[in-house]
Design a protein around this motif. Structure first.
Motif, PDB file in Angstrom:
ATOM      1  N   GLY A  20       0.773  -1.225   0.000  1.00  4.92           N
ATOM      2  CA  GLY A  20       0.000   0.000   0.000  1.00  4.92           C
ATOM      3  C   GLY A  20       0.799   1.266   0.000  1.00  4.92           C
ATOM      4  N   TYR A  21       2.090   1.200  -0.293  1.00  6.07           N
ATOM      5  CA  TYR A  21       2.925   2.397  -0.249  1.00  6.07           C
ATOM      6  C   TYR A  21       3.209   3.008  -1.615  1.00  6.07           C
ATOM      7  CZ  TYR A  21       3.821   0.943   4.518  1.00  6.07           C
ATOM      8  OH  TYR A  21       3.680   0.596   5.820  1.00  6.07           O
ATOM      9  N   PHE A  22       2.734   2.387  -2.667  1.00  6.36           N
ATOM     10  CA  PHE A  22       3.104   2.861  -4.003  1.00  6.36           C
ATOM     11  C   PHE A  22       1.917   2.686  -4.952  1.00  6.36           C
ATOM     12  CE2 PHE A  22       5.877   2.682  -7.863  1.00  6.36           C
ATOM     13  CZ  PHE A  22       6.466   3.916  -7.676  1.00  6.36           C
ATOM     14  N   PRO A  23       0.928   3.581  -4.904  1.00  5.28           N
ATOM     15  CA  PRO A  23      -0.296   3.397  -5.695  1.00  5.28           C
ATOM     16  C   PRO A  23      -0.156   3.876  -7.150  1.00  5.28           C
ATOM     17  CG  PRO A  23      -0.512   5.340  -4.350  1.00  5.28           C
ATOM     18  CD  PRO A  23       0.822   4.732  -4.026  1.00  5.28           C
ATOM     19  N   VAL A  24       0.688   3.236  -7.918  1.00  5.28           N
ATOM     20  CA  VAL A  24       0.918   3.628  -9.305  1.00  5.28           C
ATOM     21  C   VAL A  24       0.498   2.469 -10.203  1.00  5.28           C
ATOM     22  CG1 VAL A  24       2.690   4.287 -10.971  1.00  5.28           C
ATOM     23  CG2 VAL A  24       2.793   5.152  -8.652  1.00  5.28           C
ATOM     24  N   GLN A  25      -0.102   2.775 -11.334  1.00  6.54           N
ATOM     25  CA  GLN A  25      -0.505   1.754 -12.299  1.00  6.54           C
ATOM     26  C   GLN A  25       0.569   1.603 -13.368  1.00  6.54           C
ATOM     27  OE1 GLN A  25      -4.183   3.340 -13.675  1.00  6.54           O
ATOM     28  NE2 GLN A  25      -5.291   2.799 -11.826  1.00  6.54           N
ATOM     29  N   SER A  38      -3.506   7.761 -10.573  1.00 10.09           N
ATOM     30  CA  SER A  38      -4.888   8.242 -10.616  1.00 10.09           C
ATOM     31  C   SER A  38      -5.437   8.248  -9.194  1.00 10.09           C
ATOM     32  CB  SER A  38      -5.728   7.320 -11.504  1.00 10.09           C
ATOM     33  OG  SER A  38      -7.083   7.683 -11.409  1.00 10.09           O
ATOM     34  N   TRP A  39      -6.078   9.345  -8.817  1.00  6.76           N
ATOM     35  CA  TRP A  39      -6.652   9.450  -7.475  1.00  6.76           C
ATOM     36  C   TRP A  39      -7.805   8.488  -7.264  1.00  6.76           C
ATOM     37  CZ3 TRP A  39      -4.679  11.407  -3.300  1.00  6.76           C
ATOM     38  CH2 TRP A  39      -3.735  12.413  -3.393  1.00  6.76           C
ATOM     39  N   PHE A  40      -8.518   8.145  -8.312  1.00  7.50           N
ATOM     40  CA  PHE A  40      -9.726   7.328  -8.171  1.00  7.50           C
ATOM     41  C   PHE A  40      -9.505   5.890  -8.616  1.00  7.50           C
ATOM     42  CE2 PHE A  40     -11.123  11.728  -8.739  1.00  7.50           C
ATOM     43  CZ  PHE A  40     -11.735  11.901  -7.516  1.00  7.50           C
ATOM     44  N   SER A  41      -8.318   5.372  -8.393  1.00  7.13           N
ATOM     45  CA  SER A  41      -8.050   3.973  -8.708  1.00  7.13           C
ATOM     46  C   SER A  41      -8.151   3.137  -7.439  1.00  7.13           C
ATOM     47  CB  SER A  41      -6.662   3.825  -9.330  1.00  7.13           C
ATOM     48  OG  SER A  41      -5.670   4.078  -8.364  1.00  7.13           O
ATOM     49  N   PHE A  42      -8.306   1.833  -7.638  1.00 10.97           N
ATOM     50  CA  PHE A  42      -8.395   0.919  -6.505  1.00 10.97           C
ATOM     51  C   PHE A  42      -7.115   0.971  -5.665  1.00 10.97           C
ATOM     52  CE2 PHE A  42      -7.350  -3.310  -4.837  1.00 10.97           C
ATOM     53  CZ  PHE A  42      -8.369  -3.434  -3.915  1.00 10.97           C
ATOM     54  N   LYS A  43      -5.971   1.053  -6.325  1.00 14.67           N
ATOM     55  CA  LYS A  43      -4.690   1.042  -5.614  1.00 14.67           C
ATOM     56  C   LYS A  43      -4.515   2.282  -4.746  1.00 14.67           C
ATOM     57  CE  LYS A  43      -2.620  -1.793  -9.149  1.00 14.67           C
ATOM     58  NZ  LYS A  43      -1.694  -1.901 -10.239  1.00 14.67           N
ATOM     59  N   THR A  44      -4.973   3.437  -5.221  1.00 19.68           N
ATOM     60  CA  THR A  44      -4.871   4.664  -4.420  1.00 19.68           C
ATOM     61  C   THR A  44      -5.804   4.606  -3.218  1.00 19.68           C
ATOM     62  OG1 THR A  44      -4.352   5.881  -6.429  1.00 19.68           O
ATOM     63  CG2 THR A  44      -5.006   7.174  -4.514  1.00 19.68           C
ATOM     64  N   SER A  47      -4.340   2.298  -0.686  1.00 19.18           N
ATOM     65  CA  SER A  47      -3.223   2.929   0.024  1.00 19.18           C
ATOM     66  C   SER A  47      -3.723   3.922   1.065  1.00 19.18           C
ATOM     67  CB  SER A  47      -2.309   3.641  -0.964  1.00 19.18           C
ATOM     68  OG  SER A  47      -1.684   2.730  -1.804  1.00 19.18           O
ATOM     69  N   LEU A  48      -4.733   4.717   0.716  1.00 24.52           N
ATOM     70  CA  LEU A  48      -5.272   5.684   1.670  1.00 24.52           C
ATOM     71  C   LEU A  48      -5.952   4.993   2.853  1.00 24.52           C
ATOM     72  CD1 LEU A  48      -6.680   8.407  -0.743  1.00 24.52           C
ATOM     73  CD2 LEU A  48      -4.651   8.544   0.701  1.00 24.52           C
ATOM     74  N   LEU A  49      -6.663   3.897   2.581  1.00 26.45           N
ATOM     75  CA  LEU A  49      -7.286   3.151   3.681  1.00 26.45           C
ATOM     76  C   LEU A  49      -6.226   2.551   4.605  1.00 26.45           C
ATOM     77  CD1 LEU A  49     -10.292   1.400   1.925  1.00 26.45           C
ATOM     78  CD2 LEU A  49     -10.358   3.255   3.581  1.00 26.45           C
ATOM     79  N   LEU A  50      -5.154   2.027   4.036  1.00 26.12           N
ATOM     80  CA  LEU A  50      -4.072   1.511   4.873  1.00 26.12           C
ATOM     81  C   LEU A  50      -3.427   2.618   5.699  1.00 26.12           C
ATOM     82  CD1 LEU A  50      -2.184  -1.140   2.725  1.00 26.12           C
ATOM     83  CD2 LEU A  50      -3.410  -1.495   4.832  1.00 26.12           C
ATOM     84  N   LEU A  51      -3.272   3.786   5.111  1.00 28.98           N
ATOM     85  CA  LEU A  51      -2.704   4.918   5.844  1.00 28.98           C
ATOM     86  C   LEU A  51      -3.612   5.326   7.002  1.00 28.98           C
ATOM     87  CD1 LEU A  51      -0.563   7.204   6.036  1.00 28.98           C
ATOM     88  CD2 LEU A  51      -2.098   8.542   4.609  1.00 28.98           C
ATOM     89  N   LEU A  52      -4.918   5.431   6.760  1.00 31.58           N
ATOM     90  CA  LEU A  52      -5.854   5.785   7.830  1.00 31.58           C
ATOM     91  C   LEU A  52      -5.874   4.728   8.930  1.00 31.58           C
ATOM     92  CD1 LEU A  52      -8.826   7.250   5.787  1.00 31.58           C
ATOM     93  CD2 LEU A  52      -7.219   8.482   7.239  1.00 31.58           C
ATOM     94  N   PHE A  53      -5.837   3.462   8.538  1.00 34.21           N
ATOM     95  CA  PHE A  53      -5.812   2.388   9.531  1.00 34.21           C
ATOM     96  C   PHE A  53      -4.531   2.452  10.367  1.00 34.21           C
ATOM     97  CE2 PHE A  53      -4.770  -2.010  10.745  1.00 34.21           C
ATOM     98  CZ  PHE A  53      -5.873  -2.274  11.534  1.00 34.21           C
ATOM     99  N   SER A  54      -3.407   2.737   9.729  1.00 31.29           N
ATOM    100  CA  SER A  54      -2.138   2.844  10.459  1.00 31.29           C
ATOM    101  C   SER A  54      -2.167   3.993  11.457  1.00 31.29           C
ATOM    102  CB  SER A  54      -0.983   3.043   9.482  1.00 31.29           C
ATOM    103  OG  SER A  54      -0.879   1.967   8.608  1.00 31.29           O
ATOM    104  N   VAL A  55      -2.722   5.135  11.064  1.00 31.01           N
ATOM    105  CA  VAL A  55      -2.832   6.279  11.968  1.00 31.01           C
ATOM    106  C   VAL A  55      -3.751   5.939  13.136  1.00 31.01           C
ATOM    107  CG1 VAL A  55      -3.724   8.640  12.152  1.00 31.01           C
ATOM    108  CG2 VAL A  55      -2.281   7.999  10.220  1.00 31.01           C
ATOM    109  N   PHE A  56      -4.868   5.260  12.847  1.00 29.97           N
ATOM    110  CA  PHE A  56      -5.816   4.875  13.891  1.00 29.97           C
ATOM    111  C   PHE A  56      -5.167   3.933  14.901  1.00 29.97           C
ATOM    112  CE2 PHE A  56      -9.177   1.946  15.371  1.00 29.97           C
ATOM    113  CZ  PHE A  56      -9.951   2.854  16.063  1.00 29.97           C
ATOM    114  N   VAL A  57      -4.447   2.932  14.422  1.00 33.21           N
ATOM    115  CA  VAL A  57      -3.792   1.978  15.315  1.00 33.21           C
ATOM    116  C   VAL A  57      -2.708   2.678  16.141  1.00 33.21           C
ATOM    117  CG1 VAL A  57      -2.291  -0.051  15.362  1.00 33.21           C
ATOM    118  CG2 VAL A  57      -4.329  -0.046  13.950  1.00 33.21           C
TER     119      VAL A  57
END
Length: 120
Positions: A20-25, A38-44, A47-57
């Motif tokens: 989740g650290y490199f959301p590039v196609q 692309s901001w609206f890709s599955f990979k991005t 990555s953002l969900l993993l970042l939010l989860f990491s901050v929450f934890v």
């Protein structure tokens, strides 16, 4: 196949993308010209969900450690480790001082006017 930076680091980049650290196609291509973001890709979004989860934890861990320190660690003031004054003693002294101040205030309002009348 010619050796370039993209082909050399392709495995590392794919592993980074899975984590989740490199959301590039376009990482599977042999040429780096096909890389796009692309901001609206599955990979991005992943990555953002993993970042939010990491901050929450991380915040949960900080809160747990703080509550452990506040609840279970003894709080005391030490004088070169010869003696310790604990929280209960400090609160008792503060209560005694507050009570003493209130008694003085009450005596001041009751006795001094009577003394003034006697002296006059």
């Amino acid at each position: 196949m010619q050796e370039n930076t993209h082909s050399t680091l392709k495995l590392f980049l794919i592993i980074s993308q899975i984590m989740g650290y490199f959301p590039v196609q376009g990482l599977s291509e042999n040429n780096s010209q096909f890389l796009k973001f692309s901001w609206f890709s599955f990979k991005t979004i992943y990555s953002l969900l993993l970042l939010l989860f990491s901050v929450f934890v991380t915040l949960l861990i900080i809160i747990c450690r703080l509550t452990d320190q506040v609840l279970y660690i003894e709080v005391a003031i030490s004088g070169k480790r010869f003696f310790t004054v604990r929280k209960k003693a400090i609160l008792t002294i503060a209560g005694i001082v507050a009570t003493y101040q209130l008694v003085l205030k009450q005596l001041n309002t009751q006795i001094i006017p009577k003394l003034m009348l006697v002296l006059i």
